[in-house]
Design a protein around this motif. Structure first.
Motif, PDB file in Angstrom:
ATOM      1  N   GLU A 531       0.826  -1.214   0.000  1.00 22.50           N
ATOM      2  CA  GLU A 531       0.000   0.000   0.000  1.00 22.50           C
ATOM      3  C   GLU A 531       0.855   1.258   0.000  1.00 22.50           C
ATOM      4  OE1 GLU A 531      -2.829  -0.110   3.150  1.00 22.50           O
ATOM      5  OE2 GLU A 531      -4.124  -1.580   2.128  1.00 22.50           O
ATOM      6  N   GLY A 532       2.026   1.182   0.618  1.00 19.91           N
ATOM      7  CA  GLY A 532       2.894   2.357   0.648  1.00 19.91           C
ATOM      8  C   GLY A 532       3.413   2.747  -0.722  1.00 19.91           C
ATOM      9  N   ASP A 533       3.490   1.766  -1.624  1.00 24.74           N
ATOM     10  CA  ASP A 533       3.984   2.024  -2.976  1.00 24.74           C
ATOM     11  C   ASP A 533       2.852   2.068  -4.004  1.00 24.74           C
ATOM     12  OD1 ASP A 533       6.636   2.004  -2.073  1.00 24.74           O
ATOM     13  OD2 ASP A 533       6.747  -0.175  -2.231  1.00 24.74           O
ATOM     14  N   ARG A 534       1.615   2.064  -3.526  1.00 26.57           N
ATOM     15  CA  ARG A 534       0.476   1.965  -4.442  1.00 26.57           C
ATOM     16  C   ARG A 534       0.350   3.186  -5.359  1.00 26.57           C
ATOM     17  NH1 ARG A 534      -0.952  -1.770  -4.479  1.00 26.57           N
ATOM     18  NH2 ARG A 534      -2.491  -2.369  -2.919  1.00 26.57           N
ATOM     19  N   LEU A 565      -6.945   5.424  -0.752  1.00 28.28           N
ATOM     20  CA  LEU A 565      -5.707   5.199  -0.010  1.00 28.28           C
ATOM     21  C   LEU A 565      -4.771   6.399  -0.157  1.00 28.28           C
ATOM     22  CD1 LEU A 565      -3.834   3.261   1.574  1.00 28.28           C
ATOM     23  CD2 LEU A 565      -3.070   2.358  -0.634  1.00 28.28           C
ATOM     24  N   ALA A 566      -4.655   6.946  -1.390  1.00 25.63           N
ATOM     25  CA  ALA A 566      -3.793   8.111  -1.608  1.00 25.63           C
ATOM     26  C   ALA A 566      -4.272   9.305  -0.802  1.00 25.63           C
ATOM     27  CB  ALA A 566      -3.749   8.456  -3.092  1.00 25.63           C
ATOM     28  N   CYS A 567      -5.599   9.475  -0.707  1.00 26.62           N
ATOM     29  CA  CYS A 567      -6.148  10.583   0.101  1.00 26.62           C
ATOM     30  C   CYS A 567      -5.827  10.382   1.577  1.00 26.62           C
ATOM     31  CB  CYS A 567      -7.666  10.679  -0.109  1.00 26.62           C
ATOM     32  SG  CYS A 567      -8.151  11.256  -1.750  1.00 26.62           S
ATOM     33  N   ARG A 568      -5.977   9.151   2.066  1.00 30.05           N
ATOM     34  CA  ARG A 568      -5.680   8.877   3.484  1.00 30.05           C
ATOM     35  C   ARG A 568      -4.211   9.110   3.792  1.00 30.05           C
ATOM     36  NH1 ARG A 568      -8.729   4.048   3.065  1.00 30.05           N
ATOM     37  NH2 ARG A 568      -6.790   2.849   3.202  1.00 30.05           N
ATOM     38  N   GLN A 569      -3.347   8.823   2.821  1.00 26.69           N
ATOM     39  CA  GLN A 569      -1.904   8.996   3.021  1.00 26.69           C
ATOM     40  C   GLN A 569      -1.471  10.451   2.844  1.00 26.69           C
ATOM     41  OE1 GLN A 569      -0.458   6.226   0.097  1.00 26.69           O
ATOM     42  NE2 GLN A 569      -0.442   4.481   1.508  1.00 26.69           N
ATOM     43  N   GLY A 570      -2.427  11.343   2.528  1.00 24.36           N
ATOM     44  CA  GLY A 570      -2.116  12.756   2.368  1.00 24.36           C
ATOM     45  C   GLY A 570      -1.490  13.108   1.038  1.00 24.36           C
ATOM     46  N   LYS A 571      -1.533  12.185   0.069  1.00 23.03           N
ATOM     47  CA  LYS A 571      -0.924  12.458  -1.230  1.00 23.03           C
ATOM     48  C   LYS A 571      -1.850  13.279  -2.133  1.00 23.03           C
ATOM     49  CE  LYS A 571       1.941   8.259  -1.235  1.00 23.03           C
ATOM     50  NZ  LYS A 571       2.238   6.976  -1.909  1.00 23.03           N
TER      51      LYS A 571
END
Length: 636
Positions: A531-534, A565-571
Motif C-alpha cells: 500500500e505504501g507504494d500503491r 488510499l492516496a487521500c488517506r496517506q495525504g498524497k
C-alpha cells in the motif's frame, strides 16, 4: 537455482505450517491424489495389449509409475521447479513475469518466450476441462464392480454431480475449502491402507522398487507398445504441475512436506497394492482400485472417491479462475466480470463466463467420450507439453539468476528429455482423444495472442491521437474559457500524454475542472505491491495531477480504493471522492485492410472481444453514479 524472497511485500502472513500443509493436501494434491483410480489400470491394460497381464508386465508398469513420481514430481517439481518463484508466487504466468517477457520488443527471444508461455497457460485450460470429467467418471464407475446393471447410469450421475459443482461456484466455496485438507488427508490414509492390504497378499511386488524392472520391461516391448505404456503411466503424474501453480497460496515448505510425508508414500503404497492384486488375480484388471478393497467397503469407497474427485475438480476450477484473473491483469485476455466471494484462499473469485465455458467443455467431454478409459486417451498430452514448457522456462530463470549455463543445461536438459519422451508417448493418443484438450488449448492460445496483438495496435493508434502534456498545459492556461468547480478524474491508458477522453472533453466544452486527476493503472511484474507504494503522484501544473496506481498481477486493481488510499496517506489533499466525476473513454474498434496490423479477420475477432469485454468502469471499481463516458473510434 536460488530462490527469491518467499513472501512479497504486502503478502498476508502464512498460517501455521501444519494447517497450511493439510490445506495443501486438498488443493495442491487433489488431482494427483485421485490418479490411482485410473492410472495403473490404463498402464496395465496397455502392457497387456488385449491379452492377460503377466506378473513381469505388472512389475514393469508399477516400477515405471514409481520412478515417474520420483523423477518428475519429487526431484523436478518439489526440489527444483519450486525454486523458480516470483516473490513467492509460482505458475506459468508468474514465471513469464519473472522473465520480463510481457513487454519484450517484437522479434526478440523474450517475445518468442511470451508466445511459448501463453501456449503453456492455454494448456492449463485444456487440462481443466478434462480433469473433472475423468476424475468423477472414474469414481462413479466403481458402481459397476458390484452392480454391472448400473453401467447405463454412470454418465447421468456424473453429469448431475458436475452440473451441481459448476452451479455452486457462484456461491463461493468457503465451507468446502475449509474441509478440503482434512478430507484429502483421510483419502490418502485410505489409499495407504488399501495398498498395504494388497502388498501383504503378494509382498514380492516390492521388487519393483528397483528401476531395473521399468527399464527392462520397456526395452523388451514393441516400440509402439512401449510408447502406449509410457503414455498411460504418465497419468500417474498429472496434477503434479499444481505444486508450482499453487505455491503462492501455501508456500514452498508446506507443499514439499505434504508431498514427501503424506502423498508420495500413500500413492506408492496404493500403486504397489494394486500391482500385487493384479499379480494374484489378473482378472481384476477392469477395476483394480476398487477390487483392492473388501467387498463390504465397495460402496463406501465409491462415495468417498466421488467426494475426493469433486475436491480435485474444485481445485482445478479455482485454479482456472486464478489463472484467468492473472492473464487479464497482464493483458493476455480481455477484461471479464469477476465476482469476489467471501471465502478463503480457495475460490476467492468467481468468473461466470469462464465457469460456464469450462462446464460446457467438461460436460461435452463426459458425453462425447462416455468412459474414463476413453477419456484416458485425451488426458496427458496437454499436461506433458505444459511440463516441458515449464522445464524450459525454469532453466531460463536459473540462468537469469546467475547459475552456470552448463549445470542448468545438464540438469534441466535431463528433465526436458524425460518430458519430451512422455509428450511423444502421449502424442500417440492424439487420434484417441488427445486432440480435444489440444483443440481447446489452441483456441485459447489463439484468442490470447490475438488479444495481445490487438491491444498493441490500439495503443499504437492511441499514441498517434494522444496530445503531449505540453498541449494540455497550454490549453489549461490560455485556451479554457472557464474552470469548473470540483474534481474530474480522467482514466488514462498510458502514464504519459493526455487521455483521449480529456481531449474530447476540452474540444467540445472549452472548459476544465479546478482539479484534474489523470489516473493510470499499471500492473507490475511482481505478484503484489504494498500500500505504501500503491500511488505515485506527479504534479503537472497547479490543479492538474497525474496519479499512477501500481498493482501486482495477483492483486485486483480498484481505482476508487487506490485513490481513497492516496487521500488517506495525504498524497491528494482536499479531494472529496464522493463529489468526483470520472470521465472514461469508450473505444469502438474499426478493422481496416489499408492500415498495417493483423489480418482483417483477426482484427474483427479482436473488435468482437473488445466490444464484449467488461466495461472499464465496472472492472476497475469506479462508482457507477459518477461515470461519464466519451466515445472514440479507433482504426486498426
Amino acid at each position: 537455482m536460488s530462490s527469491t524472497p518467499a513472501i512479497a511485500s504486502g503478502h498476508p502472513p502464512s498460517p501455521l505450517p501444519l494447517a497450511t500443509t493439510i490445506g495443501a493436501l486438498g488443493v495442491v494434491y487433489g488431482d494427483i491424489g485421485t490418479s490411482p483410480l485410473y492410472a495403473l489400470k490404463e498402464a496395465a491394460r496397455a502392457a497387456a495389449h488385449g491379452g492377460t497381464i503377466t506378473p513381469d508386465a505388472v512389475l514393469g508398469v508399477v516400477s515405471l509409475i514409481l520412478w515417474a513420481l520420483i523423477l518428475i514430481i519429487s526431484i523436478k517439481y518439489a526440489l527444483l521447479i519450486l525454486r523458480a518463484d516470483n516473490r513467492g508466487e509460482g505458475g506459468i504466468v508468474a514465471i513469464l513475469a519473472l522473465l520480463h517477457a510481457r513487454n519484450a520488443p517484437p522479434g526478440t527471444w523474450r517475445a518468442q518466450l511470451l508466445v511459448v508461455g501463453l501456449i503453456g497457460a492455454a494448456l492449463l485450460y485444456g487440462d481443466g476441462a478434462i480433469t473433472p470429467a475423468i476424475s468423477v467418471l472414474s469414481a462413479i464407475e466403481g458402481l459397476k464392480v458390484d452392480a454391472p446393471s448400473l453401467a447405463p447410469a454412470v454418465v447421468p450421475i456424473t453429469i448431475v454431480i458436475l452440473v451441481g459443482l459448476f452451479a455452486m461456484q457462484k456461491q463461493g466455496t468457503g465451507f468446502i475449502g475449509r474441509i478440503f485438507g482434512p478430507v484429502m488427508l483421510g483419502w490418502f490414509l485410505v489409499l495407504a491402507a488399501l495398498g498395504i492390504h494388497g502388498i501383504v497378499q503378494a509382498p514380492g511386488v516390492l521388487a519393483a522398487l528397483s528401476p531395473f524392472y521399468a527399464f527392462n520391461f520397456l526395452i523388451h516391448q514393441n516400440f509402439h507398445i512401449s510408447f502406449a505404456i509410457l503414455g498411460a503411466a504418465f497419468l500417474a503424474v498429472t496434477g503434479g504441475e499444481a505444486m508450482y501453480a499453487d505455491m503462492g497460496h501455501f508456500g514452498r515448505f508446506p507443499i514439499r512436506l505434504a508431498w514427501f510425508a503424506v502423498c508420495l508414500p500413500a500413492l506408492v503404497l496404493n500403486y504397489f497394492g494394486q500391482a500385487a492384486l493384479l499379480i494374484t488375480d489378473p482378472s481384476a484388471l477392469d477395476h483394480p482400485f476398487f477390487q483392492l478393497s473388501p467387498d463390504w467397503l465397495h460402496y463406501p469407497l465409491v462415495a468417498f472417491s466421488t467426494i475426493a474427485t469433486v475436491i480435485a475438480s474444485q481445485a482445478i476450477i479455482s485454479g482456472v479462475f486464478s489463472l484467468t484473473q492473472q492473464s487479464i491483469q497482464l493483458g493476455f485476455l480481455p477484461r471479464m466480470h469477476i465476482l469476489h466471494t467471501t471465502s478463503d484462499a480457495i475460490g476467492q473469485i468467481y468468473v461466470p463466463l469462464v465457469n460456464w465455458l469450462l462446464a460446457a467443455a467438461t460436460l461435452g467431454a463426459v458425453l462425447g467420450f462416455g468412459t474414463s478409459d476413453a477419456l484416458a486417451g485425451a488426458y496427458g498430452i496437454a499436461v506433458s507439453l505444459l511440463m516441458a514448457i515449464t522445464t524450459l522456462l525454469a532453466a531460463l530463470v536459473a540462468i537469469q539468476w546467475g547459475y552456470s549455463p552448463l549445470i542448468v543445461l545438464a540438469v534441466n536438459g535431463f528433465f526436458l528429455v524425460i518430458d519430451l519422451i512422455f509428450f511423444a508417448a502421449n502424442s500417440t493418443k492424439l487420434h484417441e482423444g488427445g486432440w480435444f484438450p489440444l483443440l481447446l488449448a489452441g483456441l485459447i492460445a489463439f484468442l490470447m495472442l490475438t488479444w495481445r496483438a490487438g491491444v498493441k495496435l490500439v495503443e499504437r493508434a492511441r499514441a498517434k491521437l494522444r496530445q503531449p502534456e505540453e498541449d494540455l498545459i497550454e490549453t489549461a492556461i490560455n485556451k479554457c474559457r472557464a474552470r469548473l468547480p470540483g474534481t474530474a478524474v480522467f482514466l488514462a491508458a498510458a502514464p504519459t500524454g493526455v487521455p483521449l477522453a480529456l481531449t474530447q472533453f476540452v474540444k467540445h466544452n472549452h472548459v476544465l475542472h479546478e482539479r484534474v486527476l489523470l489516473v493510470t493503472v499499471q500492473i507490475e511484474e511482481s505478484p503484489r505491491i504494498s500500500e505504501g507504494d500503491r500511488a505515485e503522484i506527479i504534479d503537472i501544473i497547479p490543479g492538474i495531477t497525474r496519479v499512477i496506481l501500481h498493482y501486482g498481477f495477483m492483486q485486483y486493481p480498484t481505482i476508487y480504493e487506490g485513490l481513497q488510499l492516496a487521500c488517506r496517506q495525504g498524497k491528494l489533499p482536499g479531494i472529496d471522492l464522493s463529489d468526483v466525476t470520472y470521465y472514461i473513454g469508450r473505444e469502438t474498434i474499426i478493422p481496416r485492410e489499408d492500415v498495417p496490423g493483423m489480418w482483417v479477420w483477426r482484427e474483427s475477432i479482436f473488435a468482437f472481444l473488445q466490444r464484449n469485454a467488461e466495461r472499464t468502469a465496472a472492472f476497475f471499481g469506479v462508482p457507477t453514479g459518477q461515470v461519464v463516458e466519451f466515445g472514440t473510434e479507433i482504426e486498426i
